[in-house]
Motif scaffolding. Structure first.
Motif, PDB file in Angstrom:
ATOM      1  N   GLU A 254       0.816  -1.212   0.000  1.00  0.00           N
ATOM      2  CA  GLU A 254       0.000   0.000   0.000  1.00  0.00           C
ATOM      3  C   GLU A 254       0.852   1.264   0.000  1.00  0.00           C
ATOM      4  OE1 GLU A 254      -2.177  -3.404   0.862  1.00  0.00           O
ATOM      5  OE2 GLU A 254      -0.488  -2.616   2.031  1.00  0.00           O
ATOM      6  N   ALA A 255       1.892   1.314   0.821  1.00  0.00           N
ATOM      7  CA  ALA A 255       2.759   2.498   0.835  1.00  0.00           C
ATOM      8  C   ALA A 255       3.426   2.726  -0.524  1.00  0.00           C
ATOM      9  CB  ALA A 255       3.809   2.384   1.942  1.00  0.00           C
ATOM     10  N   PRO A 256       3.975   1.677  -1.176  1.00  0.00           N
ATOM     11  CA  PRO A 256       4.542   1.891  -2.512  1.00  0.00           C
ATOM     12  C   PRO A 256       3.533   2.404  -3.531  1.00  0.00           C
ATOM     13  CG  PRO A 256       5.388  -0.141  -1.608  1.00  0.00           C
ATOM     14  CD  PRO A 256       4.333   0.335  -0.660  1.00  0.00           C
ATOM     15  N   ILE A 257       2.283   1.899  -3.501  1.00  0.00           N
ATOM     16  CA  ILE A 257       1.320   2.377  -4.491  1.00  0.00           C
ATOM     17  C   ILE A 257       0.876   3.795  -4.160  1.00  0.00           C
ATOM     18  CG2 ILE A 257      -0.819   1.535  -3.439  1.00  0.00           C
ATOM     19  CD1 ILE A 257       0.153   1.640  -7.174  1.00  0.00           C
ATOM     20  N   VAL A 258       0.814   4.139  -2.889  1.00  0.00           N
ATOM     21  CA  VAL A 258       0.513   5.520  -2.508  1.00  0.00           C
ATOM     22  C   VAL A 258       1.617   6.452  -2.994  1.00  0.00           C
ATOM     23  CG1 VAL A 258       0.348   7.104  -0.545  1.00  0.00           C
ATOM     24  CG2 VAL A 258      -0.973   5.000  -0.541  1.00  0.00           C
ATOM     25  N   CYS A 259       2.868   6.050  -2.796  1.00  0.00           N
ATOM     26  CA  CYS A 259       4.005   6.868  -3.261  1.00  0.00           C
ATOM     27  C   CYS A 259       4.004   6.994  -4.786  1.00  0.00           C
ATOM     28  CB  CYS A 259       5.318   6.256  -2.790  1.00  0.00           C
ATOM     29  SG  CYS A 259       5.581   6.333  -1.002  1.00  0.00           S
ATOM     30  N   THR A 260       3.671   5.903  -5.467  1.00  0.00           N
ATOM     31  CA  THR A 260       3.614   5.927  -6.931  1.00  0.00           C
ATOM     32  C   THR A 260       2.522   6.872  -7.413  1.00  0.00           C
ATOM     33  OG1 THR A 260       4.440   3.662  -7.084  1.00  0.00           O
ATOM     34  CG2 THR A 260       3.279   4.533  -9.011  1.00  0.00           C
ATOM     35  N   GLY A 261       1.312   6.719  -6.874  1.00  0.00           N
ATOM     36  CA  GLY A 261       0.202   7.587  -7.266  1.00  0.00           C
ATOM     37  C   GLY A 261       0.471   9.041  -6.956  1.00  0.00           C
ATOM     38  N   ALA A 262       1.062   9.296  -5.791  1.00  0.00           N
ATOM     39  CA  ALA A 262       1.389  10.671  -5.423  1.00  0.00           C
ATOM     40  C   ALA A 262       2.401  11.276  -6.387  1.00  0.00           C
ATOM     41  CB  ALA A 262       1.925  10.713  -3.989  1.00  0.00           C
ATOM     42  N   ALA A 263       3.409  10.490  -6.769  1.00  0.00           N
ATOM     43  CA  ALA A 263       4.418  10.984  -7.716  1.00  0.00           C
ATOM     44  C   ALA A 263       3.789  11.284  -9.075  1.00  0.00           C
ATOM     45  CB  ALA A 263       5.541   9.965  -7.862  1.00  0.00           C
ATOM     46  N   LEU A 264       2.867  10.430  -9.516  1.00  0.00           N
ATOM     47  CA  LEU A 264       2.186  10.661 -10.792  1.00  0.00           C
ATOM     48  C   LEU A 264       1.365  11.949 -10.735  1.00  0.00           C
ATOM     49  CD1 LEU A 264       1.033   6.993 -11.513  1.00  0.00           C
ATOM     50  CD2 LEU A 264       2.687   8.294 -12.863  1.00  0.00           C
ATOM     51  N   GLY A 265       0.605  12.125  -9.653  1.00  0.00           N
ATOM     52  CA  GLY A 265      -0.191  13.338  -9.504  1.00  0.00           C
ATOM     53  C   GLY A 265       0.653  14.586  -9.435  1.00  0.00           C
ATOM     54  N   SER A 266       1.740  14.524  -8.687  1.00  0.00           N
ATOM     55  CA  SER A 266       2.639  15.673  -8.558  1.00  0.00           C
ATOM     56  C   SER A 266       3.228  16.069  -9.901  1.00  0.00           C
ATOM     57  CB  SER A 266       3.761  15.344  -7.567  1.00  0.00           C
ATOM     58  OG  SER A 266       4.760  16.339  -7.573  1.00  0.00           O
ATOM     59  N   ASN A 267       3.638  15.085 -10.683  1.00  0.00           N
ATOM     60  CA  ASN A 267       4.289  15.395 -11.958  1.00  0.00           C
ATOM     61  C   ASN A 267       3.297  15.851 -13.029  1.00  0.00           C
ATOM     62  OD1 ASN A 267       7.393  14.713 -12.075  1.00  0.00           O
ATOM     63  ND2 ASN A 267       6.454  13.242 -10.667  1.00  0.00           N
ATOM     64  N   VAL A 268       2.057  15.397 -12.949  1.00  0.00           N
ATOM     65  CA  VAL A 268       1.030  15.949 -13.835  1.00  0.00           C
ATOM     66  C   VAL A 268       0.832  17.432 -13.525  1.00  0.00           C
ATOM     67  CG1 VAL A 268      -1.440  15.932 -14.369  1.00  0.00           C
ATOM     68  CG2 VAL A 268      -0.171  13.786 -14.279  1.00  0.00           C
ATOM     69  N   GLY A 269       0.722  17.761 -12.254  1.00  0.00           N
ATOM     70  CA  GLY A 269       0.578  19.159 -11.865  1.00  0.00           C
ATOM     71  C   GLY A 269       1.781  20.000 -12.235  1.00  0.00           C
ATOM     72  N   ARG A 270       2.955  19.399 -12.121  1.00  0.00           N
ATOM     73  CA  ARG A 270       4.176  20.134 -12.460  1.00  0.00           C
ATOM     74  C   ARG A 270       4.252  20.414 -13.952  1.00  0.00           C
ATOM     75  NH1 ARG A 270       9.058  17.491  -9.307  1.00  0.00           N
ATOM     76  NH2 ARG A 270      10.260  17.421 -11.191  1.00  0.00           N
ATOM     77  N   PHE A 271       3.875  19.426 -14.768  1.00  0.00           N
ATOM     78  CA  PHE A 271       3.940  19.615 -16.212  1.00  0.00           C
ATOM     79  C   PHE A 271       3.016  20.740 -16.667  1.00  0.00           C
ATOM     80  CE2 PHE A 271       2.171  18.881 -20.423  1.00  0.00           C
ATOM     81  CZ  PHE A 271       3.330  18.909 -21.194  1.00  0.00           C
ATOM     82  N   PHE A 272       1.820  20.785 -16.097  1.00  0.00           N
ATOM     83  CA  PHE A 272       0.851  21.803 -16.497  1.00  0.00           C
ATOM     84  C   PHE A 272       1.024  23.109 -15.732  1.00  0.00           C
ATOM     85  CE2 PHE A 272      -1.604  17.949 -17.828  1.00  0.00           C
ATOM     86  CZ  PHE A 272      -1.628  18.251 -19.181  1.00  0.00           C
ATOM     87  N   LYS A 273       2.123  23.199 -14.948  1.00  0.00           N
ATOM     88  CA  LYS A 273       2.477  24.436 -14.238  1.00  0.00           C
ATOM     89  C   LYS A 273       1.334  24.911 -13.339  1.00  0.00           C
ATOM     90  CE  LYS A 273       5.747  26.042 -17.766  1.00  0.00           C
ATOM     91  NZ  LYS A 273       5.728  24.811 -18.572  1.00  0.00           N
ATOM     92  N   LEU A 274       0.758  23.979 -12.610  1.00  0.00           N
ATOM     93  CA  LEU A 274      -0.316  24.321 -11.682  1.00  0.00           C
ATOM     94  C   LEU A 274       0.261  24.896 -10.395  1.00  0.00           C
ATOM     95  CD1 LEU A 274      -2.679  21.238 -12.103  1.00  0.00           C
ATOM     96  CD2 LEU A 274      -2.646  23.378 -13.386  1.00  0.00           C
ATOM     97  N   SER A 275      -0.585  25.535  -9.619  1.00  0.00           N
ATOM     98  CA  SER A 275      -0.150  26.128  -8.354  1.00  0.00           C
ATOM     99  C   SER A 275       0.187  25.028  -7.354  1.00  0.00           C
ATOM    100  CB  SER A 275      -1.252  27.019  -7.780  1.00  0.00           C
ATOM    101  OG  SER A 275      -2.350  26.226  -7.364  1.00  0.00           O
ATOM    102  N   ASN A 276       0.854  25.413  -6.265  1.00  0.00           N
ATOM    103  CA  ASN A 276       1.225  24.433  -5.247  1.00  0.00           C
ATOM    104  C   ASN A 276      -0.014  23.777  -4.642  1.00  0.00           C
ATOM    105  OD1 ASN A 276       3.866  25.080  -5.699  1.00  0.00           O
ATOM    106  ND2 ASN A 276       4.023  26.481  -3.981  1.00  0.00           N
ATOM    107  N   TYR A 277      -1.050  24.565  -4.444  1.00  0.00           N
ATOM    108  CA  TYR A 277      -2.302  24.010  -3.916  1.00  0.00           C
ATOM    109  C   TYR A 277      -2.861  22.949  -4.862  1.00  0.00           C
ATOM    110  CZ  TYR A 277      -7.356  23.747  -3.237  1.00  0.00           C
ATOM    111  OH  TYR A 277      -8.635  23.298  -3.093  1.00  0.00           O
ATOM    112  N   GLU A 278      -2.888  23.243  -6.151  1.00  0.00           N
ATOM    113  CA  GLU A 278      -3.429  22.297  -7.132  1.00  0.00           C
ATOM    114  C   GLU A 278      -2.548  21.056  -7.238  1.00  0.00           C
ATOM    115  OE1 GLU A 278      -5.553  25.308 -10.296  1.00  0.00           O
ATOM    116  OE2 GLU A 278      -3.379  25.373 -10.059  1.00  0.00           O
ATOM    117  N   LYS A 279      -1.228  21.243  -7.151  1.00  0.00           N
ATOM    118  CA  LYS A 279      -0.325  20.085  -7.178  1.00  0.00           C
ATOM    119  C   LYS A 279      -0.567  19.182  -5.968  1.00  0.00           C
ATOM    120  CE  LYS A 279       3.512  22.358  -7.772  1.00  0.00           C
ATOM    121  NZ  LYS A 279       4.953  22.663  -7.843  1.00  0.00           N
TER     122      LYS A 279
END
Length: 596
Positions: A131-156
């Motif tokens: 569970e911890a690895p999949i949480v870390c994986t999902g979080a990394a995916l979400g963070s990098n989607v937000g980073r690519f689209f240059k979203l705010s820190n709140y949105e990331k």
């Protein structure tokens, strides 16, 4: 081609679409990739388990337990060292650090490295959870989607939590529990603007999981619960709270590492062999142990005997009772060894395992007395919720997760009673859950400080560059003349190269003026070293920590050892207030109907 397409999407988003709708679109995307990641992890673990079975077929069955975990840990460590180059950030605590101190930015490497390393650890028998690895994986995916689209820190942060929710939801087929986990553990507050993207991502993750990997994790057949059993559920709640404290303490100590004086490969082999001995003695410790949980939920106690070296002894109720009690205490030890020597996994599944066997221990023990008959399956399911509630300090997540994954909706009252009691008792011993507790002990972050908003502030914007530089050999009389036209409370004393020699505090000079009424002396006589010097590239959250710790209001800032100006705590707090107001305006955008 792909890069051009992504850039075109980014430009379309910036020019055509509303902020609220685009975050929802992103949450669907994050839910999709989070669901795919969860399914990929399941298949990878299944592949590793098949491989380990083929390897074990060449040796006497029981003795494969001795070396398989060591092999898995060795492969995990080798991957992390030689291929991943130690870039992986393990554990849910690392996500909290990135949210609070790194503007919710998680390195892209974490979007895939957890899948590989955790499947090697658990697939070969490492006694930890996925569970911890999949949480870390999902979080990394979400963070990098937000980073690519240059979203705010709140949105990331929202997308990071959405990825984690999608991963949990897809693994357990439990959308509500995925959302609650993200809210209770990662974000810490429940608001409608945050809840909607999490719900969408979680539901999307479940849909992907069902399409690609059907099947319920556990199947619980229950006709409900009896009021006469309520006192025993209360006892289970108390025991769950105490076992949660035990889990937290043992995990925290062992995960710091064992066999630390040896190199990483020797540690992996030694820890793996030690783990193998434990598994040889207690086979249910192998891997996540979920198939054992399903067996005891079905009332199949024989499953605990089949792979044991002393199966005949376990036919005696007292010996079986002692065996179950040992599993309750030893599972988290095995997990701590697995993680402490370099394996990748988490304590989520081991906590559920421990709670399940705690419930079994109580129900099985009471049933042996003949005084009353308790439904062991009910106590197993409720015990899982109790342990999770106490360890995670997340009773809502625990209640809905167990209800969803077991189908035990008729057990809501026992789930609520046991989870609440466990949570209360765990809070008596520790104010924070196990993730925060470890970070606080390591002095990484503190939950009452909002690093995410602090780090939205650029340190450069806070520096006061309007200063008068003094020299050590300057007569004190010249400072008096400067004071007549200045309202500054602190002055920098610099050498000829612009390096900081010290500071002059107005309060000290004022004492000198009124005490001695003297014009004798030079600046160097009154100069002192500042209590701290702020680096130009230092995170603003760290600067606030320095101000709070030293209880001062102004400090010098240096860049490449040269003085650049002063920073004041009042200016920082004022800027923080502006960021706070701006962020809440952003929240209003998501809460209001779209104006487009």
């Amino acid at each position: 081609m792909l890069k051009s397409l992504l850039l075109a999407i980014n430009n379309w988003r910036a020019n055509q679409n509303s902020q609220r709708n685009f975050l929802i679109y992103c949450s669907v995307l994050v839910g999709l990739v989070g669901g795919f990641a969860a399914v990929a992890l399941k298949y990878m673990v299944h592949l590793m388990e098949e491989l380990s079975r083929h390897i074990a077929a060449s040796v006497p069955y029981h003795y494969s337990f001795l070396f398989l975990p060591a092999l898995g840990l060795l492969l995990t460590v080798a991957y992390q060292h030689l291929i991943n180059r130690d870039a992986i950030q393990k554990g849910i605590g690392s996500i909290l650090v990135n949210i609070k101190k790194n503007k919710s930015n998680i390195p892209y490497n974490n979007a895939y490295s957890h899948l590989i390393s955790s499947s090697l650890t658990v697939g070969f028998g490492g006694s930890s959870g996925l569970e911890a690895p999949i949480v870390c994986t999902g979080a990394a995916l979400g963070s990098n989607v937000g980073r690519f689209f240059k979203l705010s820190n709140y949105e990331k942060t929202v997308l990071l939590a959405a990825g984690a929710a999608a991963g949990i939801a897809a693994v357990f087929n439990s959308p509500i529990a995925g959302v609650l986990f993200a809210l209770e553990i990662l974000i810490g507050e429940i608001t409608i603007p945050t809840f909607i993207p999490l719900l969408i991502a979680s539901a999307t993750g479940v849909v992907v999981g069902k399409l690609l990997h059907s099947g319920q994790l556990f199947h619980l057949v229950t006709e409900g619960w009896l009021v006469q059993a309520l006192p025993f559920y209360i006892v289970l709640g108390v025991l769950s709270g105490l076992i949660a404290v035990y889990i937290t303490k043992v995990a925290e100590n062992l995960e710091k590492g064992i066999f630390m004086k040896y190199n990483r490969y020797t540690r992996a082999i030694a820890g793996g062999l030690l783990l193998g001995i434990l598994i040889l003695l207690f086979p249910p410790l192998f891997g996540e142990g979920y198939h054992y949980l399903q067996a005891i939920l079905n009332g199949n106690m024989e499953m605990l005997k089949e792979e044991s070296l002393y199966a005949d002894w376990l036919s005696e109720p007292l010996v079986m009772l002692l065996f179950i009690a040992a599993l309750v205490l030893i599972k988290i030890v095995a997990t701590g060894i697995t993680l402490g020597v370099g394996g990748n996994g988490g304590t989520f599944a081991p906590t559920m395992f421990t709670g399940a066997f705690l419930g079994l221990l109580l129900a099985y023990g009471v049933n042996q007395t003949g005084l009353i008959h308790l439904n062991t399956s009910n106590f197993i399911a409720v015990g899982m919720a109790g342990a999770l509630s106490g360890v995670l300090h997340a009773p809502l997540t625990a209640i809905f997760l167990i209800a969803e994954i077991t189908g035990g909706y008729l057990l809501f009252i026992p789930l609520m009673v046991v989870s609440a009691i466990s949570y209360i008792i765990a809070r008596v011993f520790s104010t924070h859950n196990m993730y925060w507790q470890a970070l606080i002990h390591e002095k990484e972050i503190y939950p009452d400080q909002d690093y995410s908003m602090l780090n939205d502030i650029q340190l450069d914007t806070l520096i006061n560059r309007d200063y008068t530089a003094l020299r050590k050999d300057m007569p004190i009389q010249e400072l008096y003349n400067i004071l007549a036209g200045s309202n500054a409370n602190i002055f920098a004393v610099l050498n000829a190269d612009g390096y900081l020699d010290g500071v002059i505090w107005m309060d000290e000079i004022r004492k000198h003026i009124f005490k001695d009424n003297s014009t004798q002396g030079v600046i160097g006589d009154f100069m002192v070293s500042p209590p701290a010097i702020i680096s130009y590239n230092q995170p603003v959250s760290s600067v606030m920590n320095v101000f709070d710790h030293l209880n001062v209001w102004q400090l010098p800032v240096v860049k490449d050892r040269k003085f650049v100006g002063f920073i004041s705590k009042s200016g920082l707090l004022n800027q923080y207030r502006q960021v706070f107001i701006q962020q809440h305006k952003s929240n209003d955008i998501f809460a209001r109907p779209d104006s487009h």
